[in-house]
Design an enzyme around this catalytic site. Sequence first.
Site, PDB file in Angstrom:
ATOM      1  CD  GLU A   1     -32.104   8.204 -20.544  1.00 47.78           C
ATOM      2  OE1 GLU A   1     -30.929   7.772 -20.573  1.00 47.78           O
ATOM      3  OE2 GLU A   1     -32.804   8.232 -19.523  1.00 47.78           O
TER       4      GLU A   1
ATOM      5  CG  ASP B   1     -33.996   4.762 -18.112  1.00 50.26           C
ATOM      6  OD1 ASP B   1     -33.930   3.536 -17.933  1.00 50.26           O
ATOM      7  OD2 ASP B   1     -33.775   5.600 -17.221  1.00 50.26           O
TER       8      ASP B   1
ATOM      9  CG  HIS C   1     -34.643  15.319 -17.123  1.00 49.38           C
ATOM     10  ND1 HIS C   1     -35.955  14.912 -17.176  1.00 49.38           N
ATOM     11  CD2 HIS C   1     -33.991  14.402 -16.349  1.00 49.38           C
ATOM     12  CE1 HIS C   1     -36.099  13.782 -16.474  1.00 49.38           C
ATOM     13  NE2 HIS C   1     -34.923  13.460 -15.967  1.00 49.38           N
TER      14      HIS C   1
ATOM     15  CG  ASP D   1     -30.040   6.565 -17.348  1.00 50.96           C
ATOM     16  OD1 ASP D   1     -29.727   7.090 -18.421  1.00 50.96           O
ATOM     17  OD2 ASP D   1     -31.161   6.691 -16.833  1.00 50.96           O
TER      18      ASP D   1
ATOM     19  CE  LYS E   1     -35.140   6.094 -13.779  1.00 46.63           C
ATOM     20  NZ  LYS E   1     -35.374   7.009 -14.907  1.00 46.63           N
TER      21      LYS E   1
ATOM     22  CD  GLU F   1     -38.488  16.710 -17.911  1.00 51.62           C
ATOM     23  OE1 GLU F   1     -38.151  15.594 -18.362  1.00 51.62           O
ATOM     24  OE2 GLU F   1     -37.857  17.758 -18.123  1.00 51.62           O
TER      25      GLU F   1
ATOM     26  CD  GLN G   1     -37.259   7.520 -10.708  1.00 48.63           C
ATOM     27  OE1 GLN G   1     -38.073   7.359 -11.627  1.00 48.63           O
ATOM     28  NE2 GLN G   1     -36.239   8.346 -10.806  1.00 48.63           N
TER      29      GLN G   1
ATOM     30  CB  THR H   1     -33.341  -0.007 -20.410  1.00 50.73           C
ATOM     31  OG1 THR H   1     -33.414   0.150 -18.991  1.00 50.73           O
ATOM     32  CG2 THR H   1     -32.755   1.246 -21.042  1.00 50.73           C
TER      33      THR H   1
ATOM     34  CD  GLU I   1     -36.156   8.959 -17.362  1.00 47.78           C
ATOM     35  OE1 GLU I   1     -35.060   8.386 -17.526  1.00 47.78           O
ATOM     36  OE2 GLU I   1     -36.453   9.580 -16.321  1.00 47.78           O
TER      37      GLU I   1
ATOM     38  NE  ARG J   1     -40.789   9.495 -14.448  1.00 49.87           N
ATOM     39  CZ  ARG J   1     -39.524   9.636 -14.821  1.00 49.87           C
ATOM     40  NH1 ARG J   1     -38.532   9.394 -13.978  1.00 49.87           N
ATOM     41  NH2 ARG J   1     -39.239  10.007 -16.048  1.00 49.87           N
TER      42      ARG J   1
END
Lengths: 411, 411
Positions: free
Chosen positions: A196, A228, A129, A122, A248, A355, A235, A252, A194, A232
Amino acid sequence: VTDAAAAWLGVPREHPFGLHNLPYASFTVPGEEASRVGVRVGDAVLDVAAAAGSLAPGLAPVVAGGTLDRLLASGPAGWQQLRSAVAGWLSDPALQPVLEPLVHRLDDVRLGLPFTVADYVDFYASKHHASNVGRILRPGQEPLPPNWKHMPIGYHGRAGTVVVSGTPVVRPTGQRREPDGRVVVGPTARLDLEAELGFVVGVPSVHGHPVPLRHMEQHVFGVCLVNDWSARDVQAWEYVPLGPFLGKSFATSVSPWVVPLAALDAARVRPPARDVPPPGYLDDADAPPGGFDVRFEVRLNGTVVSRPPFAGMYWTAAQQLAHLTVNGASLRTGDLFASGTVSGAGPDELGSLLELTTNGREPLALDDGTSRSFLEDGDEVVVAATAPGPGGRVVGLGEVSGRVQPAVRPG
Amino acid sequence: VTDAAAAWLGVPREHPFGLHNLPYASFTVPGEEASRVGVRVGDAVLDVAAAAGSLAPGLAPVVAGGTLDRLLASGPAGWQQLRSAVAGWLSDPALQPVLEPLVHRLDDVRLGLPFTVADYVDFYASKHHASNVGRILRPGQEPLPPNWKHMPIGYHGRAGTVVVSGTPVVRPTGQRREPDGRVVVGPTARLDLEAELGFVVGVPSVHGHPVPLRHMEQHVFGVCLVNDWSARDVQAWEYVPLGPFLGKSFATSVSPWVVPLAALDAARVRPPARDVPPPGYLDDADAPPGGFDVRFEVRLNGTVVSRPPFAGMYWTAAQQLAHLTVNGASLRTGDLFASGTVSGAGPDELGSLLELTTNGREPLALDDGTSRSFLEDGDEVVVAATAPGPGGRVVGLGEVSGRVQPAVRPG
């Protein structure tokens, strides 16, 4: 070969899954266990393995085995031959008697993980971002880490927990540190998405030998959509100094349809100007345009919460491939490398809730009257995308979806 | 079944590869392409697939396929049945006519990668190593990151570049930042070794469901030796914030022999006292001893440069497995998780050159009169290990070796 499907298929020329697209998936039909390789046309799927068996036995081995694995390994010549053959079959009215029994309505089949994932990497290729994350998580510091403009930084994820769209995502449990410093274990309180784009490697490379960025099309077959999922709080507590791990690795999700790069020729764009000249092995100034004008849409419980643009990604897939292998690391069939969260400059172009809600401080309003900081149990996330196709048409990339299930009680 | 091999084999009871050990490998004989599963006894390898075919057809499927993959997947019952059967065959003088044709001298066979590596995870479980690295790379700061004593931190490595002992290691090229701030691309100037113990997963787990630390023996088949080659300059420049990537992914070497956990019963030890009480899912106070008294030896061009002790590792493999899955991440057959560099408290117990030479500042003297800060082209690294076995015997874990080859010119 025309660019319109034979009339019996009822697929108009401008359908996002018309003959200019032709993505592949692994599917099963009700009552059968074995999966088959299918190609999508309109809202139907052609059993391409069976079709090849009848119409082009020489191509049959490429689509055997029930997944895209052998097709991926067959390389550019195999990819091109099969793609031409399929477009020819589907535009030939005379083949209706042969093909019609091999076409299934999409609603009637189950779509599986399209290929065996070898290594999953990844990246972190959106400047918007990476800057947003830096500002949110490391306020007062320079938002981008010092290496960010010199290389497409990335990390290895867990290949064994890559799942196909529709697979429920169990809320992960893990350690986090509370604001008062206590370390607690429990279900994540900050489950995120996420959006992607994933690149699927077909042709292996030789261990010890870097792959130049100009060779991307010799190795990469196509793209899929990736969510993904990220915890948080887990992480944030674990990631220094070895990077994201359990925040993570729980899941996925990928889209079932892998769109060949050949379908994205019209979507090629030049990446944005780079602030720092990249070193030689990443210098794409004289290379063909490395960006893709893929337009994402992120839906949370049916509300469109964001429309992230892939075209503005700072690092391209070709650069990522060159970087990934510059140390001699080899590629295998089924390697998947994802772009990292796709975020644009605008407030409605952000590819993560981190975000979109400024780390939960500014909840999002949904159409059903509720609001969200991070994901709640039962929430459904859908990431969809399209890209410009030839002659003003649109290429559909389908979607990757997943619903959050409550944490599993330990024991 | 006795604990001594039948006399015709000429393997004394106290041989490190006597009947108390019986590790497995994948081997090929000259002139043949297909690999076979073998078991080591003394300095010979028994073609266990052929032996099972003759003596225990019910066990043959477990050792078919040429690698350990099916054995790993067969689970504790399969592991125990095969181990008992092999020990019985090798101690039965009457079976000489059947077995003798199936025994090859070790020098006559080629040993391959023993199993298909699914996901590769590398931990960081030695407090001495993590503290040393912190002191060397982040002087003036607290040596251990804040999370270190709360969880066994780790990261995913590249499964596709795990290679078997003896495979040459090409010096990787990559980006580094020079002390003057310039970013340069070139062959690493700080190529290092890391002596580690690897744990090989046999039995998968269910996605979404954590594996308690007490269940380790239901999932982990055995151990191998690991050299986690590292390019320190590449790693130092790339690792913030996503962790080690190209500084590690160019190659990870493993020993060809996988020693069953069953052979390490006598090597079980209690791990050291923990400075911070671990959270419930990592609490092993009332569990069986989770440490292993494996004694490493690191040789560089024939000079023994270190003897790292595994017994003092802060985090155990059972804790690592519990941590790895606490978020619901699933295990697959062939998952490999390594301990991280094994370093003890003493200056001659350090498992990396980074520590042994204090980041190159204090070169090591070798027996040939030369000295080394980091690895030079042509250098050969051998990591070997033994452990206490039953009745005062020794269990050999064999060795993992690799020689450094010059960097590949780009182009």
